[in-house]
Enzyme design. Structure first.
Site, short mmCIF file in Angstrom:
data_model
loop_
_atom_site.label_atom_id
_atom_site.label_comp_id
_atom_site.label_asym_id
_atom_site.label_seq_id
_atom_site.Cartn_x
_atom_site.Cartn_y
_atom_site.Cartn_z
N ASP A 3 -1.32 -0.47 6.06
CA ASP A 3 -1.51 0.38 7.36
C ASP A 3 -2.86 0.46 7.87
OD1 ASP A 3 -2.49 3.67 6.98
OD2 ASP A 3 -2.27 2.14 5.19
N ASP A 28 -0.26 5.00 0.90
CA ASP A 28 -0.36 6.07 1.70
C ASP A 28 -0.45 5.60 3.10
OD1 ASP A 28 -0.75 8.12 -0.56
OD2 ASP A 28 -2.44 6.90 -0.82
N ASP A 72 0.82 -1.26 -0.14
CA ASP A 72 0.07 -0.15 0.13
C ASP A 72 0.85 1.26 -0.15
OD1 ASP A 72 -2.31 1.56 0.52
OD2 ASP A 72 -1.51 1.83 2.67
#
Length: 257
Positions: A193, A36, A34
């Site tokens: 995240d 961001d 991922d």
């Protein structure tokens, strides 16, 4: 159960047999990142871009705490929800274009890479692991951030939410990334995240390293499927620990949980 075996005879006196030189080596596990909040700390830029766009339509009370509800969700899906929530009478594509313009301006000026993540990417690349980025951001945003941070030297296979039917927590972006890497989903490791991303990895049948960006999400059930979990987020994450887990039989040993 058959009593026959094609395995070589055990070594005499109980000593382990030497490795078979003809046995194929386990290929390096493909790793999908991922972007961001995982590779880069871009959420402050997304927050400011969102505030700018919403202010044009009379919304002036959009706070950071409000923004954190949408971390891990694609930009289009986020704007769809905000449009309904605030009763904004404007086409979704207009909002999306406005936010992307604002974000790209901010991203070009400054985007911070998490230092241990940069080390991890470099180490994986040097060891021959196929690498990809699968993000809920637009392709333009992904390319801008990778170029601005120098991560484009190692990360060249990219999948944006624009290129698949459904954003996270649907598994589409991860499955598309695996396809572009020429890898089977079950061989891939995802770094995420946010709970929607961890859920997307689970639905894709991929192993997951989870590093919560928002501390209060560390107890989210979606992280329960992660094979390696850093509940303290980026402050706890280390490239060494993640690399050991990914490279021990491709991350298939889950005893680190």
């Amino acid at each position: 159960m058959s009593i026959f075996s094609t395995s070589p005879d055990p070594a005499p006196h109980g000593r382990p047999a030497p490795p078979d030189p003809a046995a194929p080596a386990t290929p390096p596990a493909p790793v999908i990142f991922d972007l961001d909040g995982t590779l880069v700390d871009s959420e402050p830029n997304y927050y400011q871009a969102g505030r700018r766009v919403l202010a044009r339509y009379g919304v002036t009370d959009f706070t950071w705490e409000h923004h954190t509800r949408f971390i891990g969700i694609g930009t289009r899906e986020t704007l769809e929800m905000l449009k309904r929530e605030y009763g904004i009478d404007a086409p979704l594509d207009e909002l999306l274009a406005g936010k992307n313009r604002a974000y790209l301006e901010l991203a070009r000026a400054h985007t911070e890479v998490f230092p241990e993540m940069r080390t991890f990417v470099e180490r994986l690349h040097s060891a021959g692991h196929p690498l990809a980025v699968a993000s809920g951001s637009s392709r333009a945003a992904i390319e801008t951030v990778l170029a601005a941070t120098g991560l484009d030297a190692w990360l060249t296979v990219l999948v944006s939410a624009e290129e698949v039917a459904h954003g996270k927590p649907a598994p589409d972006v991860f499955l598309e990334a695996a396809d572009r890497l020429g890898a089977e989903p079950e061989t891939c490791v995802v770094l995420e995240d946010a709970p929607p991303g961890a859920e997307a990895a689970r639905r894709a049948g991929m192993r997951c390293v989870a590093i919560p960006y928002v501390p209060k999400t560390a107890t989210d059930p979606a992280f329960g499927s992660a094979g390696l979990f850093f509940p303290g987020g980026q402050e706890e994450f280390t490239a060494d620990a993640a690399y050991r887990w990914v490279t021990r039989d491709g991350g298939r040993d889950r005893r680190d949980r």
